[in-house]
Write a protein that holds these residues in place. Structure first.
Motif, PDB file in Angstrom:
ATOM      1  N   THR A   1      36.560  32.232 -11.021  1.00  0.00           N
ATOM      2  CA  THR A   1      36.202  33.514 -10.387  1.00  0.00           C
ATOM      3  C   THR A   1      34.734  33.498  -9.917  1.00  0.00           C
ATOM      4  OG1 THR A   1      35.364  34.526 -12.401  1.00  0.00           O
ATOM      5  CG2 THR A   1      37.743  34.701 -12.020  1.00  0.00           C
ATOM      6  N   ASP A   2      34.450  34.394  -8.961  1.00  0.00           N
ATOM      7  CA  ASP A   2      33.087  34.482  -8.421  1.00  0.00           C
ATOM      8  C   ASP A   2      32.090  34.892  -9.510  1.00  0.00           C
ATOM      9  OD1 ASP A   2      34.158  33.764  -6.045  1.00  0.00           O
ATOM     10  OD2 ASP A   2      34.026  35.735  -5.101  1.00  0.00           O
ATOM     11  N   LEU A   3      32.516  35.848 -10.366  1.00  0.00           N
ATOM     12  CA  LEU A   3      31.634  36.313 -11.434  1.00  0.00           C
ATOM     13  C   LEU A   3      31.271  35.156 -12.378  1.00  0.00           C
ATOM     14  CD1 LEU A   3      30.224  38.778 -12.690  1.00  0.00           C
ATOM     15  CD2 LEU A   3      32.257  39.120 -14.099  1.00  0.00           C
ATOM     16  N   GLU A   4      32.253  34.342 -12.722  1.00  0.00           N
ATOM     17  CA  GLU A   4      31.993  33.195 -13.612  1.00  0.00           C
ATOM     18  C   GLU A   4      31.060  32.180 -12.947  1.00  0.00           C
ATOM     19  OE1 GLU A   4      35.719  32.211 -16.471  1.00  0.00           O
ATOM     20  OE2 GLU A   4      36.164  32.225 -14.328  1.00  0.00           O
ATOM     21  N   LYS A   5      31.220  31.994 -11.656  1.00  0.00           N
ATOM     22  CA  LYS A   5      30.357  31.049 -10.916  1.00  0.00           C
ATOM     23  C   LYS A   5      28.896  31.515 -11.000  1.00  0.00           C
ATOM     24  CE  LYS A   5      33.700  29.630  -7.359  1.00  0.00           C
ATOM     25  NZ  LYS A   5      33.718  28.171  -7.417  1.00  0.00           N
ATOM     26  N   PHE A   6      28.674  32.810 -10.718  1.00  0.00           N
ATOM     27  CA  PHE A   6      27.313  33.355 -10.769  1.00  0.00           C
ATOM     28  C   PHE A   6      26.749  33.295 -12.183  1.00  0.00           C
ATOM     29  CE2 PHE A   6      28.413  35.952  -6.832  1.00  0.00           C
ATOM     30  CZ  PHE A   6      27.508  35.296  -6.013  1.00  0.00           C
TER      31      PHE A   6
ATOM     32  N   GLY B   1      25.100  22.645 -15.013  1.00  0.00           N
ATOM     33  CA  GLY B   1      25.266  24.032 -14.568  1.00  0.00           C
ATOM     34  C   GLY B   1      25.861  24.101 -13.181  1.00  0.00           C
ATOM     35  N   SER B   2      25.354  23.261 -12.284  1.00  0.00           N
ATOM     36  CA  SER B   2      25.850  23.257 -10.907  1.00  0.00           C
ATOM     37  C   SER B   2      27.315  22.823 -10.869  1.00  0.00           C
ATOM     38  CB  SER B   2      24.971  22.303 -10.084  1.00  0.00           C
ATOM     39  OG  SER B   2      25.530  22.090  -8.833  1.00  0.00           O
ATOM     40  N   ALA B   3      27.649  21.769 -11.611  1.00  0.00           N
ATOM     41  CA  ALA B   3      29.030  21.259 -11.609  1.00  0.00           C
ATOM     42  C   ALA B   3      29.991  22.267 -12.243  1.00  0.00           C
ATOM     43  CB  ALA B   3      29.083  19.932 -12.352  1.00  0.00           C
ATOM     44  N   LEU B   4      29.559  22.884 -13.358  1.00  0.00           N
ATOM     45  CA  LEU B   4      30.434  23.861 -14.022  1.00  0.00           C
ATOM     46  C   LEU B   4      30.674  25.075 -13.132  1.00  0.00           C
ATOM     47  CD1 LEU B   4      29.197  24.008 -17.747  1.00  0.00           C
ATOM     48  CD2 LEU B   4      31.348  23.078 -16.881  1.00  0.00           C
ATOM     49  N   SER B   5      29.588  25.543 -12.499  1.00  0.00           N
ATOM     50  CA  SER B   5      29.690  26.718 -11.641  1.00  0.00           C
ATOM     51  C   SER B   5      30.693  26.455 -10.496  1.00  0.00           C
ATOM     52  CB  SER B   5      28.306  27.066 -11.090  1.00  0.00           C
ATOM     53  OG  SER B   5      28.401  27.938 -10.015  1.00  0.00           O
ATOM     54  N   LYS B   6      30.600  25.266  -9.936  1.00  0.00           N
ATOM     55  CA  LYS B   6      31.486  24.884  -8.823  1.00  0.00           C
ATOM     56  C   LYS B   6      32.963  24.954  -9.243  1.00  0.00           C
ATOM     57  CE  LYS B   6      31.990  20.996  -5.640  1.00  0.00           C
ATOM     58  NZ  LYS B   6      31.519  19.632  -5.380  1.00  0.00           N
TER      59      LYS B   6
ATOM     60  N   TYR C   1      17.698  34.173  -8.921  1.00  0.00           N
ATOM     61  CA  TYR C   1      17.672  35.543  -8.382  1.00  0.00           C
ATOM     62  C   TYR C   1      19.000  35.873  -7.689  1.00  0.00           C
ATOM     63  CZ  TYR C   1      16.462  39.319  -5.149  1.00  0.00           C
ATOM     64  OH  TYR C   1      16.473  40.480  -4.427  1.00  0.00           O
ATOM     65  N   THR C   2      19.519  34.945  -6.881  1.00  0.00           N
ATOM     66  CA  THR C   2      20.791  35.209  -6.180  1.00  0.00           C
ATOM     67  C   THR C   2      21.946  35.301  -7.188  1.00  0.00           C
ATOM     68  OG1 THR C   2      20.503  32.929  -5.472  1.00  0.00           O
ATOM     69  CG2 THR C   2      20.838  34.483  -3.748  1.00  0.00           C
ATOM     70  N   ALA C   3      21.910  34.458  -8.219  1.00  0.00           N
ATOM     71  CA  ALA C   3      22.976  34.489  -9.228  1.00  0.00           C
ATOM     72  C   ALA C   3      22.920  35.821  -9.996  1.00  0.00           C
ATOM     73  CB  ALA C   3      22.822  33.321 -10.187  1.00  0.00           C
ATOM     74  N   TYR C   4      21.704  36.259 -10.306  1.00  0.00           N
ATOM     75  CA  TYR C   4      21.508  37.537 -11.006  1.00  0.00           C
ATOM     76  C   TYR C   4      22.080  38.695 -10.174  1.00  0.00           C
ATOM     77  CZ  TYR C   4      18.941  41.498 -13.008  1.00  0.00           C
ATOM     78  OH  TYR C   4      18.614  42.700 -13.566  1.00  0.00           O
ATOM     79  N   LYS C   5      21.743  38.678  -8.868  1.00  0.00           N
ATOM     80  CA  LYS C   5      22.265  39.725  -7.965  1.00  0.00           C
ATOM     81  C   LYS C   5      23.786  39.641  -7.890  1.00  0.00           C
ATOM     82  CE  LYS C   5      20.699  39.936  -3.806  1.00  0.00           C
ATOM     83  NZ  LYS C   5      19.998  39.930  -2.534  1.00  0.00           N
ATOM     84  N   GLY C   6      24.298  38.423  -7.831  1.00  0.00           N
ATOM     85  CA  GLY C   6      25.748  38.197  -7.757  1.00  0.00           C
ATOM     86  C   GLY C   6      26.475  38.786  -8.951  1.00  0.00           C
ATOM     87  N   VAL C   7      25.875  38.596 -10.153  1.00  0.00           N
ATOM     88  CA  VAL C   7      26.500  39.112 -11.375  1.00  0.00           C
ATOM     89  C   VAL C   7      26.474  40.636 -11.383  1.00  0.00           C
ATOM     90  CG1 VAL C   7      26.260  39.278 -13.905  1.00  0.00           C
ATOM     91  CG2 VAL C   7      25.994  37.061 -12.774  1.00  0.00           C
TER      92      VAL C   7
ATOM     93  N   ARG D   1      23.310  26.758  -4.573  1.00  0.00           N
ATOM     94  CA  ARG D   1      23.640  25.985  -5.794  1.00  0.00           C
ATOM     95  C   ARG D   1      23.461  24.484  -5.530  1.00  0.00           C
ATOM     96  NH1 ARG D   1      27.279  22.689  -6.895  1.00  0.00           N
ATOM     97  NH2 ARG D   1      28.455  23.089  -4.979  1.00  0.00           N
ATOM     98  N   HIS D   2      24.044  24.033  -4.428  1.00  0.00           N
ATOM     99  CA  HIS D   2      24.027  22.611  -4.094  1.00  0.00           C
ATOM    100  C   HIS D   2      22.597  22.093  -3.867  1.00  0.00           C
ATOM    101  CE1 HIS D   2      25.139  18.868  -2.107  1.00  0.00           C
ATOM    102  NE2 HIS D   2      24.294  19.197  -1.139  1.00  0.00           N
ATOM    103  N   TRP D   3      21.799  22.824  -3.055  1.00  0.00           N
ATOM    104  CA  TRP D   3      20.453  22.354  -2.719  1.00  0.00           C
ATOM    105  C   TRP D   3      19.489  22.410  -3.906  1.00  0.00           C
ATOM    106  CZ3 TRP D   3      18.835  19.064   0.613  1.00  0.00           C
ATOM    107  CH2 TRP D   3      19.642  18.796   1.717  1.00  0.00           C
ATOM    108  N   THR D   4      19.709  23.366  -4.793  1.00  0.00           N
ATOM    109  CA  THR D   4      18.857  23.439  -5.992  1.00  0.00           C
ATOM    110  C   THR D   4      19.040  22.160  -6.813  1.00  0.00           C
ATOM    111  OG1 THR D   4      19.085  25.824  -5.993  1.00  0.00           O
ATOM    112  CG2 THR D   4      18.339  24.820  -8.051  1.00  0.00           C
TER     113      THR D   4
END
Ligand code: HEM
Length: 154
Positions: free
Chosen positions: A115-120, A106-111, A25-31, A45-48
């Motif tokens: 850019t912020d958009l790519e992370k989300f 997914g977590s490692a790639l996002s990190k 949900y947070t990633a969706y909002k971020g995008v 991201r980390h805790w998930t």
């Protein structure tokens, strides 16, 4: 030991689901709102991923203690005729391992994205795939594969 493990494994399933759904949900909002990838997003991201890894550890322990798994590996040819034992012996194991690998990647790639958009976007894609697999591989009371209760007493 076995009863405690299975109760924890059953309970932690809810933490896995809540954290994944919240992260998606947070990633969706971020995008879609083009948000900045903040420290808080990074913690989500980390805790998930960490909660999924805790469930993996519990699952591995449970796999080594479960009488169902013991029966499955000692009587494989008979046990594979039952969907319930095959589910826990093979299907649940493989699907959940795949889902946790997907979360980890997914977590490692996002990190590592620039850019912020790519992370989300990366979080949204990989965590959604993992959630889909996990929802199939949980032995819900209504699942056609195997049935276990929503909660167990600790
Ligand atoms: C996100 C990952 C996972 C979730 C959400 C999950 C969820 C569950 C749930 C809800 C149950 C039913 C518990 C009950 O009987 O009340 C279960 C059983 C079980 N899980 Fe998992 N699991 C995950 C990963 C794993 C992994 C990776 C393994 C093995 C390495 C594993 C091994 C087992 C075993 C052996 C049982 C059944 C044991 C028995 O009935 O004796 N799980 N799991």
């Amino acid at each position: 030991m076995y009863q405690t493990l299975i109760s924890f494994h059953s309970l932690v399933r809810w933490l896995v689901l809540i954290s994944l759904i919240w992260a998606i949900y947070t990633a969706y909002k971020g995008v879609f709102l083009k948000l900045k990838f903040s420290k808080q997003h990074n913690l989500i991201r980390h805790w998930t991923a960490t909660i999924a890894h805790i469930q993996l550890m519990l699952g591995i322990l449970l796999y080594s203690k479960s009488p169902i798994i013991n029966y499955f590996w000692k009587n494989t040819s008979v046990a594979t005729k039952s969907l319930d034992t095959t589910f826990f012996g093979i299907i649940h194991l493989i699907l959940m391992l795949v889902a946790i690998v997907v979360i980890t990647i997914g977590s490692a790639l996002s990190k590592r994205k620039a850019t912020d958009l790519e992370k989300f976007k990366t979080m949204l894609l990989w965590f959604s795939i993992a959630l889909f697999i996990i929802l199939i591989a949980i032995p819900w009371p209504f699942s056609p594969l195997a049935n276990r209760p929503y909660f167990r007493s600790l």
